[in-house]
Motif scaffolding. Sequence first.
Motif, PDB file in Angstrom:
ATOM      1  N   ALA A 236      45.067  45.634  32.516  1.00 21.78           N
ATOM      2  CA  ALA A 236      45.413  45.900  33.782  1.00 21.78           C
ATOM      3  C   ALA A 236      44.647  45.760  34.939  1.00 21.78           C
ATOM      4  O   ALA A 236      43.908  46.134  35.597  1.00 21.78           O
ATOM      5  N   VAL A 237      42.997  47.340  34.062  1.00 21.57           N
ATOM      6  CA  VAL A 237      42.795  47.270  34.681  1.00 21.57           C
ATOM      7  C   VAL A 237      40.787  46.444  34.942  1.00 21.57           C
ATOM      8  O   VAL A 237      40.097  46.161  35.237  1.00 21.57           O
ATOM      9  N   GLN A 238      41.271  45.842  33.957  1.00 21.36           N
ATOM     10  CA  GLN A 238      40.424  44.447  33.957  1.00 21.36           C
ATOM     11  C   GLN A 238      40.434  43.883  35.590  1.00 21.36           C
ATOM     12  O   GLN A 238      39.748  42.869  36.146  1.00 21.36           O
ATOM     13  N   ALA A 239      42.166  42.836  35.498  1.00 19.10           N
ATOM     14  CA  ALA A 239      42.497  42.774  36.758  1.00 19.10           C
ATOM     15  C   ALA A 239      42.196  43.423  37.568  1.00 19.10           C
ATOM     16  O   ALA A 239      41.800  42.853  38.960  1.00 19.10           O
ATOM     17  N   ALA A 240      41.977  45.297  37.865  1.00 20.86           N
ATOM     18  CA  ALA A 240      41.922  45.777  38.657  1.00 20.86           C
ATOM     19  C   ALA A 240      41.163  45.412  39.368  1.00 20.86           C
ATOM     20  O   ALA A 240      40.135  45.188  40.558  1.00 20.86           O
ATOM     21  N   THR A 241      39.766  45.540  38.741  1.00 23.74           N
ATOM     22  CA  THR A 241      38.617  45.747  38.536  1.00 23.74           C
ATOM     23  C   THR A 241      38.372  44.197  39.175  1.00 23.74           C
ATOM     24  O   THR A 241      37.077  43.847  40.000  1.00 23.74           O
ATOM     25  N   ARG A 242      38.958  42.747  38.851  1.00 25.70           N
ATOM     26  CA  ARG A 242      38.215  41.516  39.801  1.00 25.70           C
ATOM     27  C   ARG A 242      38.413  41.375  41.210  1.00 25.70           C
ATOM     28  O   ARG A 242      37.998  41.283  41.986  1.00 25.70           O
ATOM     29  N   LEU A 243      40.132  41.956  41.126  1.00 22.35           N
ATOM     30  CA  LEU A 243      40.495  41.938  42.512  1.00 22.35           C
ATOM     31  C   LEU A 243      39.878  43.008  43.103  1.00 22.35           C
ATOM     32  O   LEU A 243      39.228  42.933  44.503  1.00 22.35           O
ATOM     33  N   ALA A 244      39.152  44.097  42.672  1.00 24.71           N
ATOM     34  CA  ALA A 244      38.531  44.832  43.682  1.00 24.71           C
ATOM     35  C   ALA A 244      36.774  44.462  43.606  1.00 24.71           C
ATOM     36  O   ALA A 244      36.468  44.466  45.229  1.00 24.71           O
ATOM     37  N   SER A 245      36.455  43.832  42.825  1.00 23.38           N
ATOM     38  CA  SER A 245      34.969  43.047  43.042  1.00 23.38           C
ATOM     39  C   SER A 245      35.191  41.640  44.251  1.00 23.38           C
ATOM     40  O   SER A 245      34.051  41.978  44.734  1.00 23.38           O
ATOM     41  N   HIS A 246      35.696  41.006  43.448  1.00 19.79           N
ATOM     42  CA  HIS A 246      36.673  40.466  44.698  1.00 19.79           C
ATOM     43  C   HIS A 246      36.606  40.725  46.278  1.00 19.79           C
ATOM     44  O   HIS A 246      35.969  40.462  47.838  1.00 19.79           O
ATOM     45  N   LEU A 247      37.122  42.234  46.892  1.00 24.28           N
ATOM     46  CA  LEU A 247      37.743  42.444  47.963  1.00 24.28           C
ATOM     47  C   LEU A 247      35.968  43.016  48.941  1.00 24.28           C
ATOM     48  O   LEU A 247      35.785  42.579  49.417  1.00 24.28           O
ATOM     49  N   MET A 248      35.115  43.386  47.919  1.00 25.32           N
ATOM     50  CA  MET A 248      33.877  43.808  48.070  1.00 25.32           C
ATOM     51  C   MET A 248      33.070  42.524  48.824  1.00 25.32           C
ATOM     52  O   MET A 248      32.448  42.593  49.218  1.00 25.32           O
ATOM     53  N   ARG A 249      33.025  41.377  48.020  1.00 28.30           N
ATOM     54  CA  ARG A 249      32.421  40.441  48.190  1.00 28.30           C
ATOM     55  C   ARG A 249      32.743  39.841  49.612  1.00 28.30           C
ATOM     56  O   ARG A 249      32.717  39.244  50.384  1.00 28.30           O
ATOM     57  N   ILE A 250      34.497  39.387  49.965  1.00 27.54           N
ATOM     58  CA  ILE A 250      34.283  39.277  50.973  1.00 27.54           C
ATOM     59  C   ILE A 250      34.058  39.821  52.265  1.00 27.54           C
ATOM     60  O   ILE A 250      33.837  40.056  53.056  1.00 27.54           O
ATOM     61  N   CYS A 251      34.379  41.123  51.853  1.00 27.40           N
ATOM     62  CA  CYS A 251      33.759  42.707  52.800  1.00 27.40           C
ATOM     63  C   CYS A 251      31.878  42.203  53.249  1.00 27.40           C
ATOM     64  O   CYS A 251      31.357  42.530  54.356  1.00 27.40           O
ATOM     65  N   SER A 252      31.626  42.496  51.765  1.00 21.34           N
ATOM     66  CA  SER A 252      29.738  41.863  51.932  1.00 21.34           C
ATOM     67  C   SER A 252      29.193  40.945  52.278  1.00 21.34           C
ATOM     68  O   SER A 252      28.033  40.455  52.300  1.00 21.34           O
ATOM     69  N   GLU A 253      29.685  40.032  51.503  1.00 20.05           N
ATOM     70  CA  GLU A 253      28.725  38.558  51.404  1.00 20.05           C
ATOM     71  C   GLU A 253      28.486  38.103  53.501  1.00 20.05           C
ATOM     72  O   GLU A 253      29.462  38.020  53.663  1.00 20.05           O
ATOM     73  N   THR A 254      27.587  37.537  53.473  1.00 22.15           N
ATOM     74  CA  THR A 254      26.469  36.820  54.446  1.00 22.15           C
ATOM     75  C   THR A 254      26.980  35.402  54.451  1.00 22.15           C
ATOM     76  O   THR A 254      26.816  34.614  53.278  1.00 22.15           O
ATOM     77  N   THR A 255      27.440  35.459  55.565  1.00 25.07           N
ATOM     78  CA  THR A 255      28.298  33.949  55.836  1.00 25.07           C
ATOM     79  C   THR A 255      27.534  33.029  56.952  1.00 25.07           C
ATOM     80  O   THR A 255      26.885  34.160  57.515  1.00 25.07           O
ATOM     81  N   VAL A 256      28.261  32.274  57.732  1.00 24.15           N
ATOM     82  CA  VAL A 256      27.819  32.115  59.132  1.00 24.15           C
ATOM     83  C   VAL A 256      27.727  32.591  60.149  1.00 24.15           C
ATOM     84  O   VAL A 256      26.993  33.059  61.255  1.00 24.15           O
ATOM     85  N   GLU A 257      29.204  34.248  59.799  1.00 22.66           N
ATOM     86  CA  GLU A 257      29.643  34.641  60.957  1.00 22.66           C
ATOM     87  C   GLU A 257      29.049  35.581  60.431  1.00 22.66           C
ATOM     88  O   GLU A 257      29.263  37.015  61.251  1.00 22.66           O
ATOM     89  N   GLY A 258      27.486  35.735  59.857  1.00 24.47           N
ATOM     90  CA  GLY A 258      26.904  37.334  59.563  1.00 24.47           C
ATOM     91  C   GLY A 258      27.871  37.732  58.381  1.00 24.47           C
ATOM     92  O   GLY A 258      29.454  36.768  57.290  1.00 24.47           O
ATOM     93  N   SER A 259      28.162  39.336  58.348  1.00 25.61           N
ATOM     94  CA  SER A 259      29.070  40.114  57.131  1.00 25.61           C
ATOM     95  C   SER A 259      29.528  40.772  57.612  1.00 25.61           C
ATOM     96  O   SER A 259      28.757  41.158  59.360  1.00 25.61           O
TER      97      SER A 259
END
Length: 996
Positions: A236-259
């Motif tokens: 469960a902690v491993q799954a939560a870590t994957r979800l948290a990491s994905h959340l961070m990437r969605i908000c933080s990563e730069t796309t054509v519309e910036g971050s």
Amino acid sequence: MSVPQGRRSSLFTRLLRHGFTDPSAAERLLAGEAMDAVRTDPVMLDALGQAADPDLALLGLVRLVEAQPEDTARRELLDTLIAAKPLRDRLLGVLGSSEALADHLARHPGDWQALVTYEPQDLHPGVEEFERGLAEARDPVALRVAYRRCLLSIAARDVCGTTQVDQTAAELADLATATLRAALAMACQAAPEDDRLCRLAVVAMGKCGGHELNYVSDVDVIFVGEPREGADEGKAVQAATRLASHLMRICSETTVEGSIWPVDANLRPEGRNGPLVRTLSSHLAYYQRWAKTWEFQALLKARPVAGDAELGAEYVETLAPLVWGAAERENFVPDVQKMRRRVVDNIPAAELDRELKLGPGGLRDVEFAVQLLQLVHGRSDRSLRSGTTLDALRALAAGGYVGRVDATQLDDAYRFLRTLEHRIQLYKLRRTHLLPEDDADLRRIGRSLGLRREPITELNRAWRRHNSVVRRLHEKLFYQPLLDAVAQLAPTEARLSAEAARERLVALGYADPASALRHLEALASGVSRKAAIQRTLLPVLLGWFADSADPDAGLLGFRKVSDALGQTPWYLRLLRDEGTVAENLARVLSAGRLAPDLLMRAPEAVNLLGTEALDPREHGALEQEVLAAVSRAANGEQAVAAARAVRRRELFRTTAADIVASYRTEESPAELDPGALMDRTGGAVSDITAATLAGTLRAVVREGWGDTLPTRFAVIGMGRFGGHELGYGSDADVLFVHEPREGVDDHEAAQAANQVVAEMRRLLQLPSSDPPLLIDADLRPEGRSGPLVRTLASYAAYYRRWSLVWEAQALLRAEPVAGDPELAAGFVELIDPLRYPVEGLGDDAVREIRRLKARMESERMPRGSDPTLHTKLGRGGLSDVEWTVQLLQLQHAWEEPGLRTTRTREALAAAHAAGLLATEEAQILDEAWVLAARVRNAVMLVRGRAGDTFPSDSRELAAVGRYFGYGPGHVGDLLEDYRRITRRARAVVEERFYGA
């Protein structure tokens, strides 16, 4: 379409009048056919002129109009703008303040319609409204577009004044909350199997948690994960870590519309080195066992924002008792204050005066002060437990923990600084807290704040005013209510209760809060001018006392000095008008016993605490003052009392200079490294001792023989006295030498010389509250069995016939200190061949010196002492270094003139210069000697009595640590550093002295 010349001139003038800085460029932008309606409509030009930057607003409007997909859309936009003032103000306000949002509108030309709505329910949207605004986003790119669209509406309300700065900050935090929820939903949708395994709560920290977010900021979070029913915890902690990491990437990563913004999880347990997600029990275990004070301070703003709401609420509820018990931790206030100082110290000097957030007088000063008060008083007063700075400040004022006037001024300053920060960030939507230097930027920001007459001048003036208010109140905020509580001031205002005042004093480190309150009452109560000045001084003084290892002693000492000098006109005026004097006094009074004891014997010495007055006196001037004082005395005892008075004052000057330099106060001589500081202190104490002996000698001779003693007489300094290395607790090792005057019988001369020595020792041993000055003549020929004073011929005969190698070693540090200079020079001439033997020492002599040193180590070390911490005889201590240096002098001074010095550090440097010691060896020995010598001085400063080992009392040991710059809770680091440095020195001694 071109504009006729006559009309152009008129338009140019109108543009200039409306605040355009480049009317020619504006004319060109307005020349297009699409801008006819703007150019010809006075309402539109007036509206552009109201923007923070009319040129920027016009450029953004032209880009937006040109980006419309068809003429119909252009006409709709312009017609709506001309007809609807709320939209016009919002859109042009944004375009004139934010180049970044203008870029967004140019890329998404239909988003201007987000600003059309102007209904009461639209003024202050919450999380749900923003969630609806983001609901259509199905991927990270679309989420960024939707986020900017929502940000556009927040900025429009902000720049038009529809919302206050705290409301804007709350809206930004709510938009961040909605964004985190949307990003987590995307992550769960991408990995439904992970979502089925775990419960994940996202807890906002920092400004997002406090509902006071900036336009551009990291969003600080902590992740808490638990297994769903029936799931394995590890998986469960491993799954939560994957979800948290994905959340961070969605908000933080730069796309054509910036971050959007970086999601920062570094406030989690163990920071970057810790797991991204922990269970609630794992969080709790960490905070119970390992967390530092600042981590509890950070949890003040913890707020569940996304994911499993029940788990997030349980996290905050579970940790709340630890947060509100943090003020009971040892060194709580010093830890918080030290962290604040560290933040300021890391700001580049070139940015210090422009740093809105972290600099002195900036936003962080307000936040730290408020949080400090919350943690101290929030234990018993739940009304203070808000994560929002301004709400907490209002609660502190309502509870009497902060004066209402101070709270109002601080609220105003904080609002101004946050608004200024918002306007700076809004322009490019970049994370910055620096006030710009470019005039165009300053003009735009000033106009956005409503400063229209001279925006740059008015902005700089307002910045300095509010910065000054924060600086002053930051110093005052934690201490002033203590005075109000005891001084019975402002009866209409809420004041601290006695219990709250005691709590605050305990948090500050006062061990006896009841006594401290009595001292404050005695100092600050009443309506006299003296009490009024004390109430002005004490808030800052209390802070300096709290920065020491013994705040109680500092406050008690200040009361004693004030009782002694309170009616003296210059005393309080000096402290009030000369900030350096007040700080130096606070440091001196709370640093230990020696300096305050000296000051209590002569309180007027407070006027020495200006920085320049702390410079040591020249030996010649000091001796002349002592001799003059002695000459005015009626008898020997009065003469020595006068000499002691000068000694007392000069010792205070020296101890104060030492303490001030060690504390590195704002005006302290920070350029002095520890070795230079030790040289200055040792030289000053040696000069003071020499002047005192010269005065005592003059008094004895004058009272017993008038102007002329039957024999010429000189005092030779030995040991650390001769080496100009006396510590505060050192005895004065001396030899006495005399030579009968022409025509005087040898017996009569010897009798007179012995009477002089006996009377000098008697007078200097008279009972006194001053630090003792003990004359030790045991290094004379034959030691205690030999005569106290000899003639030159007697010394010559003894050294020629009986002298041992240890006596030649002792003479390495012989230097005249008082009496007949010609006789003293004759003595030096006599002993030079003995202490600097031609061809150096033979092997037998070297073996003898080593044998004596080893015997001393085994026999003279006090029983029970830790040899790794004994500064004189311990491993790598003073004796180790000095005997090593002195052996080199005895071996090589005959051929190396630089070694012919009584000073240890000079001889060490000369040995290095001559190639007798490698650079690293010389540095190691020098560092160890300086450290050990300073430890002995620190012990004397703290305890008021000499000692060769570190104090066993914890408060005294902490005071020694503070002298060396080791903060609360870190005195163990001092002991470890001492052991490490002296261990390295001992290794050099083993090789260079013992030949191992």
